[in-house]
Design an enzyme around this catalytic site. Structure first.
Site, mmCIF file in Angstrom:
data_model
loop_
_atom_site.group_PDB
_atom_site.id
_atom_site.type_symbol
_atom_site.label_atom_id
_atom_site.label_comp_id
_atom_site.label_asym_id
_atom_site.label_seq_id
_atom_site.Cartn_x
_atom_site.Cartn_y
_atom_site.Cartn_z
ATOM 1 N N TYR A 151 0.738 -1.260 -0.290
ATOM 2 C CA TYR A 151 0.646 -0.178 -0.097
ATOM 3 C C TYR A 151 1.007 1.470 0.195
ATOM 4 O O TYR A 151 0.694 2.594 -1.324
ATOM 5 C CB TYR A 151 -0.671 -0.006 1.569
ATOM 6 C CG TYR A 151 -1.826 1.132 0.865
ATOM 7 C CD1 TYR A 151 -2.810 1.923 0.760
ATOM 8 C CD2 TYR A 151 -1.285 2.254 2.559
ATOM 9 C CE1 TYR A 151 -3.795 2.578 0.671
ATOM 10 C CE2 TYR A 151 -2.069 3.087 2.391
ATOM 11 C CZ TYR A 151 -3.408 3.054 1.799
ATOM 12 O OH TYR A 151 -3.799 4.866 2.187
ATOM 13 N N LYS A 155 1.373 3.862 -2.950
ATOM 14 C CA LYS A 155 0.975 5.067 -2.403
ATOM 15 C C LYS A 155 1.614 6.596 -3.132
ATOM 16 O O LYS A 155 1.887 7.346 -3.583
ATOM 17 C CB LYS A 155 0.485 5.546 -1.352
ATOM 18 C CG LYS A 155 -1.037 4.601 -0.627
ATOM 19 C CD LYS A 155 -2.369 5.350 -1.769
ATOM 20 C CE LYS A 155 -2.751 6.836 -1.078
ATOM 21 N NZ LYS A 155 -3.880 7.652 -1.686
#
Length: 389
Positions: A151, A155
């Site tokens: 993640y 990002k």
């Protein structure tokens, strides 16, 4: 009140608009007279105020994205996947949503002539378990291979793409795309759906029996309404009236009050009638347990997709000091966070029947979960020597 100008003549689209933050942002903009469009795969769980438009769509499908942004003045891109729990372990969907989906949003803005794009990023683009005290936006991105989870890695890639797109000429010839990114701390507030219910669930099941890490370690949180304020100010600062001063920039956003992670949640634990744990364990031990849990999930997740108690990233985010200066956000956006606490959160949970009570079902469920995980751990440990032989 924000300093947003011309909000009454603007149309805003919010990706991930059915989520907790996206919906709160939509309601705030709507109250100020703006036209608001929610773009999400699921309809909001709350009643959508009259005048707010909901479009069901997937940011992984480019045709749907460009159709949704057509005629929009500003896009708030808050849709993401894989922030916490078992979602963190689904690398394929994380990459599709966070990287490909963001590229679709940027490309669609350029094609449809949308002049402003505000991206909801994360502290994690610079943090990977190292101590950071009062860091600012001059910190470099954490090297991608050092991120402990996919993640944070995706990002970071997405934020870089958004920032690099600032200044790209719009296809309708009306000027360039202006973009910026906000890096919020952990979000909280009444009705938050991702983290707080999971924490309360752990408390009620009896899992919250210890804390970990140095009691002097500090992290940050941001109340949802402070985050809404920051997004509105960032969008405003992208306008020509303000010399596009936020264009191409990133900003750390929080309540501005570093606090020990577990002490922050003490009012929630005790407010619901539970005892705050006295046992404190080292971060290294909890990190090792999280690593083993992730291994187990990787092996048997397709068959039994259980919720990990903690992932490695969650251990770092809650047990290692990292907080940031908001001098840049204050100076360039005019961001002044309001002071909030967990009182309203406690009352929200109480109003929905949560709180200490004799519940044999919770104990039974806890025992069943422990037995299942123990059996799975025994299975994996018996399997590991075979793999290594």
């Amino acid at each position: 009140m924000t300093k947003m100008e011309n909000v009454r003549v603007c149309t805003f689209l919010i990706t991930g608009g059915s989520g907790y933050f996206g919906f709160r942002l939509a309601c705030s903009l709507h109250k100020k007279g703006a036209k608001v469009i929610l773009f999400d795969m699921r309809h909001p769980s709350l009643v959508v105020p009259e005048g707010i438009v909901f479009i069901k769509g997937d940011i992984c499908e480019y045709a749907q994205v460009v159709k949704a942004v057509t005629g929009v003045d500003c896009v708030f891109h808050s849709a993401s996947f894989g922030m916490s729990g078992r979602e963190q372990l689904n690398r394929k969907i994380i990459e599709e949503v966070n990287i490909q989906g963001t590229k679709h949003v940027v490309r669609a803005c350029v094609e449809a002539g949308v002049s402003r794009l505000v991206y909801t990023s994360t502290f994690n683009v610079v943090f990977g378990g190292q101590v950071i005290e009062g860091g600012d936006e001059s910190l470099p991105y954490l090297p991608l291979h050092l991120h402990p989870d996919h993640y944070s890695r995706t990002k970071s890639i997405a934020e870089m793409a958004v920032i690099e797109a600032s200044g790209t000429e719009l296809m309708n010839g009306t000027g360039g795309l202006k973009t910026c990114a906000l890096r919020p701390a952990g979000i909280y507030g009444p009705g938050e759906k991702r983290h707080l219910p999971r924490i309360v669930g752990y408390i009620e099941k009896g899992y919250f029996r210890f804390v970990y890490g140095d009691p002097r370690s500090l992290v940050e949180f941001v109340h949802v309404d402070n985050l809404v304020l920051a997004h509105e100010l960032a969008a405003d600062a992208l306008m020509s009236e303000h010399q596009h001063r936020s264009a191409g920039q990133a900003y750390f956003i929080s309540d501005g009050r570093p606090v020990n992670n577990f002490e922050f949640f003490r009012p929630l634990v005790e407010g619901l009638g539970y005892s705050f744990p006295k046992l404190r364990l080292p971060v290294s031990l909890i990190y090792f347990v999280a690593f083993i849990t992730e291994m187990i999930h990787h092996l048997i997740g397709p068959v039994y997709n259980f919720q990990p108690l903690l992932t490695r990233t969650e251990v770092y985010k809650t047990g290692v000091t990292h907080y940031f200066s908001m001098a840049k956000a204050k100076a360039e956006l005019g961001y002044e966070p309001q002071e909030y606490n967990l009182e309203e959160v406690v009352e929200w949970f109480k109003s929905r029947g949560h709180g200490r009570k004799a519940n044999g079902l919770c104990l039974q469920r806890w025992m069943i979960d422990v037995l299942i995980l123990a059996a799975l751990a025994a299975l994996v440990l018996s399997y590991l020597p075979v793999v290594g032989s």
